[in-house]
Scaffold this active site. Structure first.
Site, mmCIF file in Angstrom:
data_model
loop_
_atom_site.group_PDB
_atom_site.id
_atom_site.type_symbol
_atom_site.label_atom_id
_atom_site.label_comp_id
_atom_site.label_asym_id
_atom_site.label_seq_id
_atom_site.Cartn_x
_atom_site.Cartn_y
_atom_site.Cartn_z
ATOM 1 N N THR A 161 0.813 -1.218 0.000
ATOM 2 C CA THR A 161 0.000 0.000 0.000
ATOM 3 C C THR A 161 0.848 1.270 0.000
ATOM 4 O OG1 THR A 161 -1.473 1.254 1.447
ATOM 5 C CG2 THR A 161 -0.071 -0.314 2.521
ATOM 6 N N TYR A 165 -1.593 -0.651 10.921
ATOM 7 C CA TYR A 165 -1.711 -1.330 9.622
ATOM 8 C C TYR A 165 -0.547 -0.947 8.713
ATOM 9 C CZ TYR A 165 -3.021 -1.708 4.711
ATOM 10 O OH TYR A 165 -2.992 -1.943 3.362
ATOM 11 N N TYR A 225 -15.433 10.852 8.588
ATOM 12 C CA TYR A 225 -14.489 11.154 9.671
ATOM 13 C C TYR A 225 -13.978 12.603 9.590
ATOM 14 C CZ TYR A 225 -13.925 6.023 10.251
ATOM 15 O OH TYR A 225 -14.114 4.682 10.459
ATOM 16 N N HIS A 278 -5.058 9.915 11.593
ATOM 17 C CA HIS A 278 -5.645 9.857 10.241
ATOM 18 C C HIS A 278 -4.762 10.583 9.215
ATOM 19 C CE1 HIS A 278 -9.691 10.353 7.867
ATOM 20 N NE2 HIS A 278 -8.776 9.692 7.196
HETATM 21 P P1 TYD Z 1 -10.672 3.373 4.204
HETATM 22 O O1 TYD Z 1 -11.624 2.833 3.201
HETATM 23 O O2 TYD Z 1 -10.722 2.808 5.585
HETATM 24 O O3 TYD Z 1 -9.218 3.243 3.558
HETATM 25 P P2 TYD Z 1 -7.787 3.828 4.097
HETATM 26 O O4 TYD Z 1 -7.942 4.262 5.502
HETATM 27 O O5 TYD Z 1 -6.916 2.630 3.972
HETATM 28 O O6 TYD Z 1 -7.439 4.940 3.161
HETATM 29 O O7 TYD Z 1 -10.865 4.929 4.314
HETATM 30 C C1 TYD Z 1 -10.744 5.786 3.212
HETATM 31 C C2 TYD Z 1 -10.943 7.198 3.700
HETATM 32 O O8 TYD Z 1 -12.289 7.343 4.159
HETATM 33 C C3 TYD Z 1 -10.061 7.551 4.880
HETATM 34 O O9 TYD Z 1 -9.624 8.895 4.750
HETATM 35 C C4 TYD Z 1 -10.961 7.393 6.083
HETATM 36 C C5 TYD Z 1 -12.328 7.751 5.541
HETATM 37 N N1 TYD Z 1 -13.462 7.040 6.176
HETATM 38 C C6 TYD Z 1 -14.569 7.771 6.665
HETATM 39 O O10 TYD Z 1 -14.622 9.016 6.580
HETATM 40 N N2 TYD Z 1 -15.587 7.064 7.248
HETATM 41 C C7 TYD Z 1 -15.566 5.704 7.364
HETATM 42 O O11 TYD Z 1 -16.542 5.123 7.918
HETATM 43 C C8 TYD Z 1 -14.446 4.983 6.852
HETATM 44 C C9 TYD Z 1 -14.383 3.491 6.960
HETATM 45 C C10 TYD Z 1 -13.413 5.679 6.262
#
Ligand code: TYD
Length: 333
Positions: free
Chosen positions: A124, A148, A205, A274
């Protein structure tokens, strides 16, 4: 060519298996999967009777088991097996260390013992940490921020060490965020699509302005196939499309496809640590002749349609053993 795919019952592994069996009549596949929560043999129903396909249940951390599979004579190992969900890594890091670090070590040792001609590590862009401006390249330093990302970075570093120390024929790939059919509905795109179909709000988020770069699953599959054929052993390749989008804009697109209003967005407490933005320079891969076939809109439309057409698949997951996970209460921002 006989390919050992680990984690073949997961989202990316299963997409790759279907793709390879369809595109390459001479290839056969052994799928080694532990069937943990995100591994679902139903993802491979369409190929289960194909004589070129074999499924074996087991864990990549189990040395004896991995060796027994290797005895069948393997031309390529592609390591898709991984714990991948950042939020789960925050609440339970150990599973990530076991699968992503110890599991990678076990596979590398097997590749060393059996002198496997080629090994591809699926990893990744998150290993590089967050970048406010510009892009990561294959030379960027690892600065992982989540358990992770740290576990994947550790596995990737072991790959590097096995190239340098033992001369193993390994290619490491760092990809941007995947999306498409069969993605477990804990990741943002399938979670939001399925929530909206169910009439539930989508938990965004923080301020929603975190940026991710996205690749449609089939484009990732053909990138891996290109590396199988043309990739230089011992090298690292980033796999990106340039389709960058803030989460809130992605959410707006999904609301539009679902015919919903912005009041379906629930701004919730941010994920700890984040990462703000990921972005990749993939010119090294593109120099081999690769380019994504799907625009972000095309890929997203196909994905939304797939989840609309396959509600039985995800409803079973969301209402089954992991119901509590999907019903967790998010703290308001
Ligand atoms: P995610 O699909 O968990 O992939 P990664 O963290 O590996 O990039 O999340 C993608 C983006 O979306 C990340 O910035 C976190 C955000 N997110 C939300 O805002 N709400 C959620 O419920 C989730 C799972 C992720």
């Amino acid at each position: 060519m006989k390919i050992l795919i680990t984690g073949g019952c997961g989202f990316m592994g299963s997409n790759f298996i279907r793709y390879v069996l369809e595109q390459y009549p001479d290839y056969s596949v052994i799928n080694l999967d532990a069937l943990t929560y995100a591994g679902n043999p139903e993802n491979l129903k369409s190929v289960e009777n194909d004589p070129r396909y074999t499924f074996v249940k087991g864990n990549i951390t189990d040395e004896k088991f991995v060796q027994s599979v290797m005895e069948q004579g393997i031309d390529v190992i592609i390591n898709y097996a991984a714990e991948t969900h950042v939020d789960r890594s925050i609440s339970d890091p150990k599973a990530f260390i076991l699968t992503d670090v110890l599991g990678t070590y076990t596979l590398l040792e097997a590749a060393r013992t059996f002198q496997t001609p080629r090994y591809i590590q699926i990893s990744t862009d998150e290993v590089y940490g967050s970048i406010e401006e510009g892009v990561f390249t294959e030379e960027s330093p690892f600065l992982p921020n989540s358990p992770y990302a740290a576990s994947k970075a550790s596995g990737d570093m072991l790959c590097r060490a096995y190239v340098q120390t033992y001369g193993l024929p390994i290619i490491v790939t760092h990809s941007c965020n995947f999306y498409g059919p069969y993605q477990y509905p804990e990741k943002v795109i399938p979670l939001f699509i399925t929530n909206l179909i169910e009439g539930k709000k989508v938990p965004l988020y923080g301020d929603g302005k975190n940026v991710r770069e996205w690749i449609y699953t089939e484009d990732h599959c053909n990138a891996i196939c290109m590396l199988l054929e043309k990739g230089v052993l011992g090298e690292v390749y980033t796999i990106g499309t340039g389709y960058e989008i803030p989460n809130v804009d992605l959410t707006m697109k999904l609301l539009e496809y679902a015919g919903c209003d912005t009041d379906m967005i629930e701004y919730v407490k941010d994920r700890p640590g984040h990462d703000r933005r990921y972005a990749l320079d993939s010119s090294k891969l593109r120099a081999l002749g690769w380019a994504p076939k799907y625009s972000f809109e095309e890929g997203l439309e196909r994905t939304v349609q797939w989840y609309k057409d396959n509600s039985e698949w995800w409803k079973k997951i969301k209402s089954g053993e992991y119901k509590e996970y999907y019903q967790r209460q998010y703290e308001k921002r």
